[in-house]
Design an enzyme around this catalytic site. Structure first.
Site, short mmCIF file in Angstrom:
data_model
loop_
_atom_site.label_atom_id
_atom_site.label_comp_id
_atom_site.label_asym_id
_atom_site.label_seq_id
_atom_site.Cartn_x
_atom_site.Cartn_y
_atom_site.Cartn_z
N ASP A 74 -6.58 3.43 -12.75
CA ASP A 74 -6.89 2.84 -13.91
C ASP A 74 -7.99 2.63 -13.91
O ASP A 74 -8.62 2.22 -14.30
CB ASP A 74 -6.97 1.38 -12.75
CG ASP A 74 -5.92 0.81 -12.29
OD1 ASP A 74 -5.10 0.16 -12.78
OD2 ASP A 74 -5.42 1.44 -10.78
N GLN A 113 -9.35 6.42 -10.00
CA GLN A 113 -8.70 7.07 -11.46
C GLN A 113 -7.35 6.40 -12.06
O GLN A 113 -7.22 6.39 -13.29
CB GLN A 113 -9.24 8.20 -11.44
CG GLN A 113 -9.16 9.10 -12.88
CD GLN A 113 -10.50 8.97 -13.58
OE1 GLN A 113 -11.77 8.82 -13.25
NE2 GLN A 113 -10.02 9.16 -15.50
N ALA A 122 0.06 5.57 -0.78
CA ALA A 122 -0.12 7.10 -0.45
C ALA A 122 -2.14 7.13 -1.48
O ALA A 122 -2.89 7.60 -1.33
CB ALA A 122 0.05 8.12 -0.55
N GLY A 123 -1.89 6.08 -2.46
CA GLY A 123 -2.80 6.01 -3.37
C GLY A 123 -3.71 5.40 -3.09
O GLY A 123 -5.08 6.31 -2.83
N HIS A 124 -3.37 4.52 -2.34
CA HIS A 124 -4.67 3.39 -1.57
C HIS A 124 -5.57 4.03 -0.41
O HIS A 124 -6.20 4.14 -0.03
CB HIS A 124 -3.84 2.24 -1.45
CG HIS A 124 -3.28 1.46 -2.24
ND1 HIS A 124 -2.03 1.07 -2.26
CD2 HIS A 124 -3.72 0.80 -2.97
CE1 HIS A 124 -1.04 -0.01 -3.24
NE2 HIS A 124 -2.78 0.21 -4.25
N GLN A 152 -9.95 -0.49 -15.85
CA GLN A 152 -10.92 -0.91 -14.55
C GLN A 152 -12.07 0.11 -14.18
O GLN A 152 -12.46 -0.54 -13.90
CB GLN A 152 -9.95 -1.10 -13.60
CG GLN A 152 -10.26 -1.72 -12.66
CD GLN A 152 -8.67 -2.46 -11.46
OE1 GLN A 152 -8.18 -2.92 -11.64
NE2 GLN A 152 -8.81 -1.27 -10.49
N LEU A 191 0.49 -1.66 -0.13
CA LEU A 191 -0.49 0.23 -0.08
C LEU A 191 0.50 1.22 0.06
O LEU A 191 1.92 0.93 0.85
CB LEU A 191 -0.47 0.02 0.93
CG LEU A 191 -1.77 -1.03 1.17
CD1 LEU A 191 -2.68 -1.06 2.24
CD2 LEU A 191 -2.47 -1.50 -0.07
N MET A 199 1.59 7.50 -8.46
CA MET A 199 2.32 6.24 -7.31
C MET A 199 1.49 5.11 -7.65
O MET A 199 0.41 4.77 -7.94
CB MET A 199 1.32 6.22 -6.13
CG MET A 199 2.45 8.07 -5.28
SD MET A 199 1.93 8.10 -3.09
CE MET A 199 2.46 9.50 -2.77
#
Ligand code: AMP
Length: 279
Positions: free
Chosen positions: A149, A147, A34-36, A152, A32, A183
């Site tokens: 992905d 965003q 900072a994006g998660h 997806q 994990l 990230m």
């Protein structure tokens, strides 16, 4: 108190302990960053309880070597999620998700034919299948996707609509390093020099965006601008560079209003994706 479970039965029991609570779900493959955490943060704001899944899904890897090299660090992930205030974490084994008798898959048809789907055969079938299972196991009210992905996200939205999943998909903006690199867990596999060179994805996307905003409407020209920047960066190999319609993912000839600028690039053998949505 954060609880961590491996089996579906244990997870379900904890999830239904108080049936009146509203749950948000953040599906991840771990390692994990900072994006998660941005997704987790938003889920915490909008729901009573937040669940996170950590599962490196073999079904969405079309390359066994890529699956093996995918970075993992469960202990560090759990520390980060505890800090972030997550209630429940599901960490199943591949055998639990896909037992030997497994035989059901979810195929979203048209939008999976382009871009990521075209260069990674079977990828979105694996994604749609595992995400349907996650939705069935957690039964969240909201589920959070990045965003970063973009395709997806569109595939999941289409699946939710087509299969009548009773939940809301929430999209979160791409979180970037200070130099613009999106990230990604895969960034951990970049050598220091490759990490420097990886800035070319964001550079190329912003150059195309700037050209578009100053009036360049030819998609071919925009793809050319991005391709030049990537090709002039050492250690890179282009998988695709695209200026596409953000809903159908078909390549555009002329950009009228909306466009998804996106690319997949190998930097020193590490496959990175990024995009900018022009609305
Ligand atoms: P992954 O663990 O890479 O499968 O990602 C899990 C979720 O986090 C997906 O919905 C991703 O789109 C999202 N995500 C990954 N990287 C970022 C980022 N840099 N910014 C925002 N969301 C991200």
């Amino acid at each position: 108190m954060m609880e961590v479970f491996q089996t579906v039965d244990d997870l379900r029991q904890a999830r239904w302990e108080n049936p009146t609570k509203i749950w948000g779900l953040v599906p991840t493959m771990g390692f994990l960053h900072a994006g998660h955490l941005r997704l987790v943060e938003q889920a915490c704001e909008q729901n009573d309880r937040v669940g996170v899944s950590i599962f490196v899904n073999p079904a969405q890897f079309n390359n066994p070597n890529d699956l093996e090299k995918y970075p993992r660090n469960l202990e560090q992930d759990l520390d980060m999620l505890k800090q972030a205030g997550v209630d429940l974490v599901w960490t199943p084994t591949p055998q639990m998700v896909y037992p030997a008798s497994y035989q059901t898959y979810v195929d979203v048809e048209q939008i999976t034919q382009k871009l990521e789907g075209a260069t990674r055969p079977g990828h979105f079938r694996g994604v749609a299948t595992v995400v349907s299972k996650l939705f069935n196991v957690f039964q969240p009210t909201r589920a959070y996707f990045g965003q970063k992905d973009a395709q997806q996200l569109a595939v999941i939205k289409q699946m939710v609509e087509d299969l009548n999943f009773n939940l809301e998909i929430v999209a979160c903006p791409t979180v970037r390093e200070s130099d613009g690199l999106a990230m990604s867990s895969r960034n951990a596999n970049l050598s220091p020099t490759a990490r420097q060179n990886a800035i070319c994805l964001y550079k190329a996307l912003t150059a195309a965006k700037d050209a578009l905003l100053s009036g360049q409407q030819s998609a071919e020209m925009l793809r050319h601008i991005m391709t030049e920047i990537i090709e002039s960066t050492a250690m890179t190999q282009i998988d695709y560079v695209s200026v596409a319609h953000p809903q159908t993912f078909s390549e555009l000839e002329k950009v009228e209003s909306q466009a998804l600028l996106s690319m997949a690039i190998f930097v020193d053998g590490v496959r990175l994706i990024d995009n900018i949505l022009i609305d």
